[in-house]
Design an enzyme around this catalytic site. Structure first.
Site, mmCIF file in Angstrom:
data_model
loop_
_atom_site.group_PDB
_atom_site.id
_atom_site.type_symbol
_atom_site.label_atom_id
_atom_site.label_comp_id
_atom_site.label_asym_id
_atom_site.label_seq_id
_atom_site.Cartn_x
_atom_site.Cartn_y
_atom_site.Cartn_z
ATOM 1 N N ASN A 114 -10.004 -0.123 0.100
ATOM 2 C CA ASN A 114 -8.549 -0.027 0.056
ATOM 3 C C ASN A 114 -8.055 -0.595 -1.269
ATOM 4 O O ASN A 114 -8.104 -1.804 -1.504
ATOM 5 C CB ASN A 114 -7.965 -0.818 1.232
ATOM 6 C CG ASN A 114 -6.444 -0.755 1.295
ATOM 7 O OD1 ASN A 114 -5.787 -0.336 0.359
ATOM 8 N ND2 ASN A 114 -5.896 -1.192 2.413
ATOM 9 N N CYS A 127 0.802 -1.227 0.000
ATOM 10 C CA CYS A 127 0.000 0.000 0.000
ATOM 11 C C CYS A 127 0.835 1.277 0.000
ATOM 12 O O CYS A 127 0.317 2.363 -0.282
ATOM 13 C CB CYS A 127 -0.964 -0.006 1.186
ATOM 14 S SG CYS A 127 -2.110 -1.402 1.181
ATOM 15 N N HIS A 132 -3.342 7.271 2.519
ATOM 16 C CA HIS A 132 -3.723 5.965 2.000
ATOM 17 C C HIS A 132 -5.104 5.624 2.540
ATOM 18 O O HIS A 132 -5.373 5.782 3.736
ATOM 19 C CB HIS A 132 -2.696 4.922 2.449
ATOM 20 C CG HIS A 132 -3.141 3.521 2.217
ATOM 21 N ND1 HIS A 132 -3.627 3.090 1.010
ATOM 22 C CD2 HIS A 132 -3.184 2.441 3.058
ATOM 23 C CE1 HIS A 132 -3.954 1.813 1.107
ATOM 24 N NE2 HIS A 132 -3.695 1.396 2.329
#
Length: 324
Positions: free
Chosen positions: A281, A113, A251
């Site tokens: 996500n 990520c 994020h």
């Protein structure tokens, strides 16, 4: 001073929408449980799409936005942990898809990520050194391909998507001011996907499924701790304070994590950009996807200070400060 300036942005998400209500029929969960704990209401799922395919679509948008032709690109970096193949790299497929001239370096980086900010760090260094003038940076992941749809703790969190930016070498104060990337391999077990070439079997000798595995509570604590530090590192390095930030683009992992970072920095909600509710996500695609939306929604103005921060498996974490 020569800086890497973001000249164009682009993004792409698959057409298929998977809502929380649909997940209720797949796994033991509920819309209220998911929304309360994560802030996510729906996510996009790739059916026939490939990682290189959606990366290419995001890149085309970024090139158009920057008014840059593919032949002007002299470096391609793709951040992903869900490539089409082990090799060639996804970046090589993107190069071919876009018709970018032969001989241009193209490679993938793996930082989960945090991948997009890792790629941004590398691109910035190429530009500052004079090695590159125009760089295509893409963050993309199809986590739906490595999700265990029987695990309600992970399948509700992730979606598929891509975001891209075109960086140009420019003189002046605008552009990437600094990037900060870190890792700690001692904590790899709290967030990982076991599929690989060098470790095909588990310790017991059985073949492991490639599904993502996560220790939720430990991941949450590590994310809040490292992302908070990364934000402060970027601000201090540039002699800035949280009050100077026009927009924080974190994020998009979990609304509770984002809220914790917001509180640590003391930022009002209107200075935080989130699209978690609609996409979940999207791993390396998360920040550039949110950035592209922020641009198209008119959230950024010339000379605004933009703070990016991310956390991912590895463990990895990163931040970047950009003057728009």
């Amino acid at each position: 001073m020569i800086r890497a300036r973001i000249e164009g942005t682009g993004s792409y998400v698959p057409q298929r929408v998977l809502t929380n209500q649909e997940l209720e029929g797949i796994v033991d969960t509920s819309d209220d449980w998911i929304t309360t704990r994560t802030g996510i209401r729906e996510r996009r799922i790739a059916d026939k799409d490939t990682t290189s395919g959606i990366a290419t679509k995001a890149a085309k948008m970024a090139l158009k936005d920057a008014s840059v032709s593919p032949n002007e690109i002299d470096l391609i970096i793709v951040a992903t942990v869900t490539p089409d193949m082990f090799f060639p790299s996804t970046a090589c497929f993107v190069q071919s898809n876009l018709g970018i001239k032969k001989g241009v370096p193209a490679f993938d980086i793996s930082a989960a990520c945090s991948g997009f900010l890792y790629a941004l760090d590398i691109a910035d260094r190429y530009v500052r050194s004079g090695a590159s003038k125009k760089v295509l940076v893409i963050g993309v992941d199809l986590f739906s391909r490595i999700i265990d749809w029987k695990d309600r703790n992970t399948c509700v969190l992730f979606g598929d998507g891509a975001g891209a930016v075109v960086l140009s070498a420019k003189k002046g104060k605008r552009g990437i001011l600094s990037t900060h990337i870190h890792s700690d391999g001692d904590y790899w077990k709290i967030l990982y996907a076991p599929s690989g070439i060098s470790q095909k079997q588990s310790a017991k000798g059985s073949i492991e499924h490639p599904y993502l595995k996560m220790q939720g509570n430990e991941t949450f604590k590590a994310a809040v701790r490292t992302m908070g530090k990364a934000c402060m590192e970027a601000l201090r390095y540039n002699g800035a304070s949280a009050e100077d930030i026009a927009l924080l683009i974190p994020h998009q992992a979990n609304q509770r994590i984002i809220k914790a970072i917001q509180e640590r920095l003391g930022l009002p909600e209107d200075k935080i950009y989130t699209n978690l509710e609609r996409y979940g996500n999207t791993s390396a695609g998360s920040i550039p996807l949110a950035l592209d939306e922020a641009v198209r929604n008119g959230r950024l103005r010339r000379n605004d200070l933009i703070l990016f921060v991310a956390f991912g498996g590895g463990l990895t974490w990163a931040s970047a400060l950009v003057r728009w």
